[in-house]
Design a protein around this motif. Structure first.
Motif, PDB file in Angstrom:
ATOM      1  N   VAL A  48       0.838  -1.207   0.000  1.00  0.00           N
ATOM      2  CA  VAL A  48       0.000   0.000   0.000  1.00  0.00           C
ATOM      3  C   VAL A  48       0.868   1.251   0.000  1.00  0.00           C
ATOM      4  O   VAL A  48       0.662   2.186  -0.789  1.00  0.00           O
ATOM      5  CB  VAL A  48      -0.952  -0.018   1.220  1.00  0.00           C
ATOM      6  N   TYR A  93       3.114   1.778  -3.213  1.00  0.00           N
ATOM      7  CA  TYR A  93       2.331   2.336  -4.321  1.00  0.00           C
ATOM      8  C   TYR A  93       2.204   3.845  -4.186  1.00  0.00           C
ATOM      9  O   TYR A  93       2.545   4.599  -5.100  1.00  0.00           O
ATOM     10  CB  TYR A  93       0.954   1.685  -4.333  1.00  0.00           C
ATOM     11  N   GLN A  94       1.706   4.313  -3.049  1.00  0.00           N
ATOM     12  CA  GLN A  94       1.363   5.722  -2.904  1.00  0.00           C
ATOM     13  C   GLN A  94       2.587   6.627  -2.814  1.00  0.00           C
ATOM     14  O   GLN A  94       2.707   7.621  -3.539  1.00  0.00           O
ATOM     15  CB  GLN A  94       0.490   5.912  -1.656  1.00  0.00           C
ATOM     16  N   GLY A 154       2.988   0.210 -10.757  1.00  0.00           N
ATOM     17  CA  GLY A 154       1.714   0.491 -10.125  1.00  0.00           C
ATOM     18  C   GLY A 154       0.702  -0.640 -10.137  1.00  0.00           C
ATOM     19  O   GLY A 154       0.150  -1.007  -9.089  1.00  0.00           O
ATOM     20  N   ASN A 155       0.433  -1.198 -11.305  1.00  0.00           N
ATOM     21  CA  ASN A 155      -0.574  -2.256 -11.384  1.00  0.00           C
ATOM     22  C   ASN A 155      -0.150  -3.502 -10.616  1.00  0.00           C
ATOM     23  O   ASN A 155      -0.978  -4.156  -9.959  1.00  0.00           O
ATOM     24  CB  ASN A 155      -0.851  -2.619 -12.844  1.00  0.00           C
ATOM     25  N   ALA A 209      -0.671  -2.733  -6.893  1.00  0.00           N
ATOM     26  CA  ALA A 209      -2.094  -2.689  -6.536  1.00  0.00           C
ATOM     27  C   ALA A 209      -2.704  -4.091  -6.522  1.00  0.00           C
ATOM     28  O   ALA A 209      -3.518  -4.418  -5.650  1.00  0.00           O
ATOM     29  CB  ALA A 209      -2.839  -1.777  -7.504  1.00  0.00           C
ATOM     30  N   VAL A 220      -1.765  -5.857  -3.428  1.00  0.00           N
ATOM     31  CA  VAL A 220      -2.623  -5.476  -2.302  1.00  0.00           C
ATOM     32  C   VAL A 220      -3.840  -6.392  -2.254  1.00  0.00           C
ATOM     33  O   VAL A 220      -4.206  -6.900  -1.183  1.00  0.00           O
ATOM     34  CB  VAL A 220      -3.045  -3.987  -2.424  1.00  0.00           C
ATOM     35  N   ALA A 250      -8.562  -1.799  -7.808  1.00  0.00           N
ATOM     36  CA  ALA A 250      -7.346  -2.013  -7.012  1.00  0.00           C
ATOM     37  C   ALA A 250      -6.585  -0.724  -6.754  1.00  0.00           C
ATOM     38  O   ALA A 250      -6.126  -0.471  -5.628  1.00  0.00           O
ATOM     39  CB  ALA A 250      -6.438  -3.025  -7.714  1.00  0.00           C
ATOM     40  N   ARG A 251      -6.444   0.101  -7.763  1.00  0.00           N
ATOM     41  CA  ARG A 251      -5.686   1.340  -7.585  1.00  0.00           C
ATOM     42  C   ARG A 251      -6.410   2.299  -6.628  1.00  0.00           C
ATOM     43  O   ARG A 251      -5.783   2.913  -5.759  1.00  0.00           O
ATOM     44  CB  ARG A 251      -5.442   2.018  -8.932  1.00  0.00           C
ATOM     45  N   THR A 264      -6.093   1.002  -3.080  1.00  0.00           N
ATOM     46  CA  THR A 264      -4.723   1.147  -2.572  1.00  0.00           C
ATOM     47  C   THR A 264      -4.432   2.590  -2.181  1.00  0.00           C
ATOM     48  O   THR A 264      -3.872   2.861  -1.106  1.00  0.00           O
ATOM     49  CB  THR A 264      -3.719   0.653  -3.622  1.00  0.00           C
ATOM     50  N   GLU A 265      -4.799   3.525  -3.045  1.00  0.00           N
ATOM     51  CA  GLU A 265      -4.577   4.932  -2.733  1.00  0.00           C
ATOM     52  C   GLU A 265      -5.358   5.352  -1.486  1.00  0.00           C
ATOM     53  O   GLU A 265      -4.833   6.070  -0.625  1.00  0.00           O
ATOM     54  CB  GLU A 265      -4.984   5.808  -3.916  1.00  0.00           C
TER      55      GLU A 265
END
Length: 558
Positions: A393, A396-397, A441-442, A445, A448, A501-502, A505-506
């Motif tokens: 998590v 990603y961010q 990124g993908n 996510a 996650v 998912a994105r 996650t964000e």
């Protein structure tokens, strides 16, 4: 007429008398000047490391270290496939400045101090040390990070660990290629991805044939191998024992074999990278290369996963280090330059931008140190569950926020920021790699979602973490409720989960960061961060802070 440059008297034209420029930012203690980091180190249980961290802060803030950082990125690595007699050597030559930087990082324990001396707060202290070094020169951080992370994969294979871990724990840097028995220390790299697979490591075609015992002979290629002059590498290969296919296994490939024999490790070419130039990345080929099994045959992904978790943590730490450099350089410039009759730092529009950049930097740093705390030797089962979800998590961010953060800070310096003479141009080119390395990124996510599916306790642990600040912020409470609701929806519909998912996650990451800011940052910083990221007037651009924010107070603390 006379003019002056860096304190020296120079004969020349009056047009070269430089005014209204900030002095060179050297001769500083980067740890002392970073109040948010100092406070967080104490809050997360590593206050005992303050003295050593001040030493590191003074080292990386010194003129000599910064000069080495410039030299290492100017005099780039050179590939030597053969020696003068035509023998294949596959060596990469680095500038002496690069060796001095790595030597200093190793001496300070930025690589494996948390493993070598596993007392409470050791992983937090190591994370802070790593960030201070990476703040000034990010290229060397790659082999330092991989060496730290490799311990997690090697420690349960004593047939490798007994000989190699003492070398990894050493603080005496040894750059020469020597057999392990002659090395005073060692650095470890990894080579996972292939041309046709990328993040899909199971699509690899590298093969390992069982020779007997735990020995294998490896044939294949790897598309990315960072720090190819490391002493050993963790490699994934499809192994077989005779006619029996074992599956994807993790193997350890030493660069040198006993009695000074070079293992087959062919450097095909060095990559022409976007980011730092100090550290080499290469395409490599194995052809009958000798390797040793790590873990169990066919369980390579399981063996390597703990290493990946730790390198992902270091992606967060490396991005946070870059954000700190960006804030430090931008604020330094704004305090040393006037425009339109006032210092830049005192002009409201600039103050707001600097404050917003500082908030992002602080949130990223707190995220990294909290993650590091979850990796401590005495971590509870709940901590382990939380880190399984919080690591991807956060990776990603934080890492996705890095490039835009670097750009905005670069713009604060105007035209100077756009030149390679100032460090933020290099930082702007460097930040994207953290979002790509160890899963773009993908991939992250989707990891996650995988963590939520395979380890339901991780969702409960994450919710518990957020509930520690329940009631402290109406905005955060509302965001947390929406996020946990989205999490439940995603869990109930696995077929459509990847579409969300994105966003999930964000949302999880922002809740995690906001909660950390409430617990560990001054109220003015925490409230501004939450309002700017979660409020109705939030903006995608830096500098659009909510009305009433004391931006000057935020900047002064940074």
């Amino acid at each position: 007429m006379t003019s002056y440059t860096r304190g020296r008297r120079v004969i020349g034209s009056a047009t070269h008398h430089v005014e209204n420029q900030a002095p060179w930012r050297v001769g500083v203690d980067e740890y002392e000047l970073n109040a948010p980091l100092r406070n967080a180190v104490g809050a997360f249980g590593a206050g005992w490391a303050d003295s050593a961290l001040h030493d590191v802060g003074a080292l990386v803030g010194a003129l000599d270290f910064q000069r080495d950082a410039d030299l290492a990125n100017t005099h780039t690595p050179v590939e030597h496939r053969h020696d003068r007699w035509g023998y294949r050597i596959d060596e990469v030559e680095y500038d002496p400045s690069y060796h001095r930087i790595i030597g200093a990082a190793v001496a300070a324990g930025a690589h494996t101090s948390a493993w070598a001396d596993p007392r409470p707060g050791a992983h937090v202290a190591r994370a802070a040390t790593f960030m201070l070094f990476a703040q000034v020169e990010p290229g060397h951080a790659c082999p330092i990070s991989m060496t730290h992370a490799a311990v997690a994969s090697l420690q349960d294979s004593p047939w490798v660990a007994d000989e190699w871990l003492p070398k990894l724990y050493s603080r005496e840097y040894e750059p020469r290629l020597l057999p392990v028995e002659e090395k005073r220390s060692a650095l470890i790299g990894m080579a996972m991805t292939e041309k046709q697979g990328g993040s899909d490591v199971r699509a690899g075609t590298t093969v390992g044939v069982h020779l007997g015992g735990r020995s294998y002979q490896v044939t294949g290629h790897k598309w990315f191998c960072s720090a190819p002059m490391s002493d050993g590498f963790l490699v994934l290969a499809h192994t077989r024992d005779g006619a029996t296919e074992e599956g994807l296994s993790c193997l350890f490939v030493p660069r040198m074999l006993s009695h000074g024999v070079r293992n087959v490790f062919r450097v095909q070419r060095l990559k022409d990278k976007l980011g730092n130039r100090s550290n080499a990345s290469a395409e490599i080929e194995f052809d009958g290369t000798v390797a040793t099994l790590v873990g169990e045959p066919g369980r390579g992904v399981r063996t390597i996963i703990e290493m990946v978790q730790r390198t992902r943590l270091d992606c967060v730490l490396g991005t946070a280090a870059g954000m700190r450099q960006s804030v430090a350089e931008a604020v330094w410039h704004a305090r040393g330059r006037e425009a339109f009759g006032a210092k830049l730092v005192d002009q409201p529009a600039m103050t707001a931008v600097l404050a917003d950049l500082a908030l992002e930097s602080e949130a990223a740093m707190l995220t990294g140190l909290r993650l590091a705390q979850l990796f401590e030797a005495e971590a509870s089962d709940r901590d382990v569950a939380l880190r399984r979800l919080a690591t991807p998590v956060s990776k990603y961010q934080v890492c996705k926020r890095g490039p835009q953060h670097a750009y905005e800070a670069l713009e604060c310096l105007g035209g100077n920021g756009y030149t390679e003479s100032f460090p933020l141009a290099r930082r702007y080119r460097e930040q994207p790699v953290m979002a790509i390395w160890e899963g773009s990124g993908n991939v992250i996510a989707l990891d996650v979602l995988r963590a939520l599916r395979r380890d339901p306790e991780s969702a409960d642990a994450f919710a518990d973490e957020l509930f520690t600040t329940r009631g402290a912020s109406i905005l955060l409470d509302a965001h947390t409720d929406r996020t946990l609701g989205l999490l439940a929806e995603v869990a109930a519909a696995p077929d459509t989960a990847p579409l969300h998912a994105r966003r999930l996650t964000e949302s999880l990451a922002l809740a995690f960061q906001a909660s950390l800011m409430l617990r560990h940052a001054p109220s003015v910083d925490a409230e501004a961060f939450i309002a700017a990221r979660l409020g109705e007037d939030r903006s995608a651009m830096y500098g659009a802070l909510p009305a009433g924010t004391d931006a000057a107070a935020i900047v002064s603390r940074h």
